[in-house]
Design an enzyme around this catalytic site. Structure first.
Site, PDB file in Angstrom:
ATOM      1  N   HIS A 149       0.833  -1.199   0.000  1.00  0.00           N
ATOM      2  CA  HIS A 149       0.000   0.000   0.000  1.00  0.00           C
ATOM      3  C   HIS A 149       0.874   1.258   0.000  1.00  0.00           C
ATOM      4  O   HIS A 149       0.359   2.360   0.151  1.00  0.00           O
ATOM      5  CB  HIS A 149      -0.916   0.006   1.228  1.00  0.00           C
ATOM      6  CG  HIS A 149      -1.978  -1.063   1.183  1.00  0.00           C
ATOM      7  ND1 HIS A 149      -3.285  -0.801   0.873  1.00  0.00           N
ATOM      8  CD2 HIS A 149      -1.907  -2.402   1.382  1.00  0.00           C
ATOM      9  CE1 HIS A 149      -3.991  -1.926   0.907  1.00  0.00           C
ATOM     10  NE2 HIS A 149      -3.168  -2.908   1.220  1.00  0.00           N
ATOM     11  N   ASP A 199       9.809  -6.433   1.226  1.00  0.00           N
ATOM     12  CA  ASP A 199      10.028  -5.929   2.573  1.00  0.00           C
ATOM     13  C   ASP A 199      11.438  -5.381   2.591  1.00  0.00           C
ATOM     14  O   ASP A 199      12.392  -6.099   2.259  1.00  0.00           O
ATOM     15  CB  ASP A 199       9.848  -6.996   3.647  1.00  0.00           C
ATOM     16  CG  ASP A 199       9.662  -6.353   5.017  1.00  0.00           C
ATOM     17  OD1 ASP A 199       8.668  -5.633   5.189  1.00  0.00           O
ATOM     18  OD2 ASP A 199      10.516  -6.550   5.892  1.00  0.00           O
ATOM     19  N   HIS A 258      11.666   7.841  -1.975  1.00  0.00           N
ATOM     20  CA  HIS A 258      10.734   7.767  -0.851  1.00  0.00           C
ATOM     21  C   HIS A 258      11.468   7.220   0.360  1.00  0.00           C
ATOM     22  O   HIS A 258      12.629   6.840   0.295  1.00  0.00           O
ATOM     23  CB  HIS A 258       9.540   6.869  -1.208  1.00  0.00           C
ATOM     24  CG  HIS A 258       9.930   5.484  -1.652  1.00  0.00           C
ATOM     25  ND1 HIS A 258      10.007   4.426  -0.782  1.00  0.00           N
ATOM     26  CD2 HIS A 258      10.301   5.008  -2.866  1.00  0.00           C
ATOM     27  CE1 HIS A 258      10.385   3.346  -1.444  1.00  0.00           C
ATOM     28  NE2 HIS A 258      10.567   3.666  -2.708  1.00  0.00           N
TER      29      HIS A 258
END
Length: 208
Positions: A24, A84, A167
């Site tokens: 997400h 991850d 990010h």
């Protein structure tokens, strides 16, 4: 399965069609879509399918990636790819590590997370600023089969943060051999050297 230093030997290939990106995180989804673009798959995000985010209870990057990929594959009935990843700071004993997103609090505020890293480093005079990013990718099918791949990039932490691209912790991470942070690089340059790019090259070699 594949690990660092081992040649990927995929048991199963991935054909054209829909592939769920089990995330997400909008920045991560954009990066993964760009990496997948040449390979004939149709990426759909977990958010597009209204899939819930499972609790990350694993103790390693690989375990959490597998957990997310298996949950998305099971709920969607489609192959699913989960990432991850996190920042590991040597002077902080590897923290924030698998808790990298959680250092940003419920809102995943990475400005706050970067400040927390810097504050923790400041508690030890002359603490080394060596750090590395790790990315574990898990590709799961609805029948429970999983392939995983792990990439890494080493670098140094800078302060204050620099750049507006990327990010997460990108604005404070300068990869070894470069004068710019990840957040100052264009996406092609970053993908060529990043932990995620490293893991993706292993995946591509193995499953496409």
């Amino acid at each position: 399965m594949s690990g660092e230093g081992r040649e990927p030997q995929a048991i199963r290939k991935l054909g054209p069609g829909k592939l769920v990106i089990a995330s997400h995180n909008k920045g991560k989804i954009v990066e993964i879509r760009e990496l997948l673009a040449p390979y004939g798959v149709e990426p759909v995000s977990a958010g597009d399918l209204d899939l819930p985010e499972p609790e990350e209870t694993g103790t390693t990057f690989v375990a959490n990636a597998e957990l997310k990929a298996l949950a998305a594959a099971d709920l969607s009935g489609l192959p699913a790819l989960a990432d991850d990843s996190g920042l590991c700071v040597e002077a902080l004993g590897g923290d924030p590590g698998i808790f990298s997103a959680r250092w940003g609090g419920p809102q995943k505020d990475f400005d706050m997370a970067m400040r927390l890293v810097e504050d923790r480093l400041g508690e030890t005079p002359d603490a080394p600023r060596d750090a590395h990013f790790v990315c574990a990718l898990a590709l799961a099918w609805p029948d429970g089969h999983v392939e995983w791949f792990e990439g890494r990039v080493d670098g140094t932490l800078v302060w204050p943060p620099r750049g507006t691209q990327g990010h997460g912790y990108d604005p404070m991470f300068r990869p070894n051999g470069y004068d710019t942070t990840f957040a100052e690089m264009d996406s092609d340059t970053k993908s060529g050297i990043s932990h995620r790019g490293d893991a993706f090259r292993q995946l591509v070699k193995a499953v496409f």
